[in-house]
Design a protein around this motif. Sequence first.
Motif, mmCIF file in Angstrom:
data_model
loop_
_atom_site.group_PDB
_atom_site.id
_atom_site.type_symbol
_atom_site.label_atom_id
_atom_site.label_comp_id
_atom_site.label_asym_id
_atom_site.label_seq_id
_atom_site.Cartn_x
_atom_site.Cartn_y
_atom_site.Cartn_z
ATOM 1 N N LYS A 191 0.848 -1.196 0.000
ATOM 2 C CA LYS A 191 0.000 0.000 0.000
ATOM 3 C C LYS A 191 0.878 1.238 0.000
ATOM 4 O O LYS A 191 1.747 1.377 0.861
ATOM 5 N N THR A 225 -3.467 4.712 -2.203
ATOM 6 C CA THR A 225 -4.492 5.555 -1.565
ATOM 7 C C THR A 225 -4.477 6.927 -2.215
ATOM 8 O O THR A 225 -3.415 7.474 -2.521
ATOM 9 N N GLY A 227 -6.466 9.722 -1.027
ATOM 10 C CA GLY A 227 -7.169 10.688 -0.167
ATOM 11 C C GLY A 227 -8.670 10.651 -0.426
ATOM 12 O O GLY A 227 -9.265 9.574 -0.544
ATOM 13 N N GLY A 230 -10.454 8.283 -2.930
ATOM 14 C CA GLY A 230 -10.594 6.828 -2.779
ATOM 15 C C GLY A 230 -9.278 6.109 -2.989
ATOM 16 O O GLY A 230 -8.244 6.530 -2.471
ATOM 17 N N SER A 244 -14.329 6.772 -2.609
ATOM 18 C CA SER A 244 -14.533 6.779 -1.164
ATOM 19 C C SER A 244 -15.925 7.343 -0.839
ATOM 20 O O SER A 244 -16.740 7.532 -1.739
ATOM 21 N N GLY A 256 -4.613 6.279 6.456
ATOM 22 C CA GLY A 256 -3.987 5.213 5.667
ATOM 23 C C GLY A 256 -3.956 3.888 6.433
ATOM 24 O O GLY A 256 -4.129 2.821 5.842
ATOM 25 N N ASN A 290 -11.825 1.930 1.882
ATOM 26 C CA ASN A 290 -11.992 3.389 1.754
ATOM 27 C C ASN A 290 -12.843 3.917 2.903
ATOM 28 O O ASN A 290 -12.534 4.972 3.476
HETATM 29 P P1 ATP Z 1 -1.530 8.679 5.949
HETATM 30 O O1 ATP Z 1 -2.544 8.309 6.998
HETATM 31 O O2 ATP Z 1 -0.145 8.271 6.316
HETATM 32 O O3 ATP Z 1 -1.659 10.084 5.438
HETATM 33 P P2 ATP Z 1 -2.422 7.842 3.279
HETATM 34 O O4 ATP Z 1 -1.776 8.967 2.537
HETATM 35 O O5 ATP Z 1 -2.365 6.492 2.706
HETATM 36 O O6 ATP Z 1 -1.850 7.692 4.742
HETATM 37 P P3 ATP Z 1 -5.037 8.912 2.696
HETATM 38 O O7 ATP Z 1 -4.890 8.694 1.236
HETATM 39 O O8 ATP Z 1 -5.163 10.310 3.176
HETATM 40 O O9 ATP Z 1 -3.938 8.193 3.567
HETATM 41 O O10 ATP Z 1 -6.322 8.129 3.213
HETATM 42 C C1 ATP Z 1 -6.462 6.731 3.120
HETATM 43 C C2 ATP Z 1 -7.814 6.407 2.570
HETATM 44 O O11 ATP Z 1 -8.831 6.965 3.411
HETATM 45 C C3 ATP Z 1 -8.061 6.989 1.189
HETATM 46 O O12 ATP Z 1 -7.600 6.105 0.185
HETATM 47 C C4 ATP Z 1 -9.579 7.125 1.186
HETATM 48 O O13 ATP Z 1 -10.189 5.907 0.847
HETATM 49 C C5 ATP Z 1 -9.896 7.474 2.639
HETATM 50 N N1 ATP Z 1 -9.967 8.939 2.822
HETATM 51 C C6 ATP Z 1 -8.981 9.758 3.254
HETATM 52 N N2 ATP Z 1 -9.388 11.057 3.284
HETATM 53 C C7 ATP Z 1 -10.667 11.063 2.865
HETATM 54 C C8 ATP Z 1 -11.669 12.091 2.681
HETATM 55 N N3 ATP Z 1 -11.406 13.383 2.918
HETATM 56 N N4 ATP Z 1 -12.878 11.703 2.224
HETATM 57 C C9 ATP Z 1 -13.154 10.413 1.970
HETATM 58 N N5 ATP Z 1 -12.281 9.420 2.122
HETATM 59 C C10 ATP Z 1 -11.039 9.709 2.569
#
Ligand code: ATP
Length: 323
Positions: A191, A225, A227, A230, A244, A256, A290
């Motif tokens: 991931k 991921t 954000g 999705g 997401s 994450g 997600n």
């Molecule tokens: P870290 O926690 O280290 O920042 P990361 O960069 O993998 O890890 P994100 O991509 O921010 O984390 O989030 C992980 C998952 O959570 C995303 O792939 C998504 O599915 C969900 N997610 C995060 N932020 C949001 C949001 N604002 N709205 C909807 N879903 C979200």
Amino acid sequence: TYDAVAIGEFLIDFTPGGISPAGNPLFERNAGGAPVNVLAALARLSKRTAFIGKVGNDPFGHFLQDTLRQEGIDDKGLVFTDHAHTTMAFVHLGEGGERSFHFCRQPGADEGLAFEEIDPSLLGSAKVFHFGSVSMTSEPSRGATLSAVREAKARGAWITFDPNWRPALWQDNQHAKKAMEEGLEEADVVKVSEEELFFLTGRSELEAGAEELLERFPVKLLLVTLGAEGSYYRTRKIGGRAASYPVVPVDTTAAGDGFMGAFIGTMLENGRPAWEWADGELRKALAYANAGGALATTRLGAIASLASHEEIEELVKGAPVTE
Ligand code: ATP
């Protein structure tokens, strides 16, 4: 036996906690470390978990042990040392609200874990063995992490890996890349964020980066991921995206890890390795993951923000974010 065992850093995150009556900034003591967050997400989904790591024989180390116990994560693999302090990281908020990390780790207890200190029963009894790269920044924990992963893999565990790139912890980018590449040689499911995919492949386009990573390493399933957008998945045969769900984020810490924990949870429920699944099954698992990630953004903190199966199911029932 355990559903999932993870190895890695376990530390105290001091996060900004307002202002004292005397007018000074306060810091709040939080348990930190991505591998434990992933286990806590799984424990909340009723999975049997255990952690392998090292902390100082000091009040912070004892607090971290209590945290494992409270979360229902087996602590028999937690090693205490009198020769280093429990690792600490201070989180500072910049002008625009962006977070920077200042690590007190010279060296911290987490880095001192040696392979000989690992309870062998934890390496032969896990269906899933999870690791990251923060425990590979220095020796002996780098060697311990890789040896543990190899041993668990040889004994039949599915290996999951989240490189979790924290630039400040590495000597330089080359140092980080080399260690992450060693991890990628062992992992079945990886991931990454888009930023990490770019760091590892030099490709800014998602599809091209994913293709390159699967070509260069024996990884069987790559998850990216995105954000609020999705996530994306890719095996040697199939690939796609899952949207997401709409949430109001208040703190993205552990999003994450909530995503990864929920994904591993679906793999344990299914019983077959995710890289052999059909497209529809993978899409469904990503939707669930997600939702796990999205919910973690709606509450403050890391472990405290992780969702239950019921909450995830409830969110998945609703409409996803439209593209
Ligand atoms: P870290 O926690 O280290 O920042 P990361 O960069 O993998 O890890 P994100 O991509 O921010 O984390 O989030 C992980 C998952 O959570 C995303 O792939 C998504 O599915 C969900 N997610 C995060 N932020 C949001 C949001 N604002 N709205 C909807 N879903 C979200």
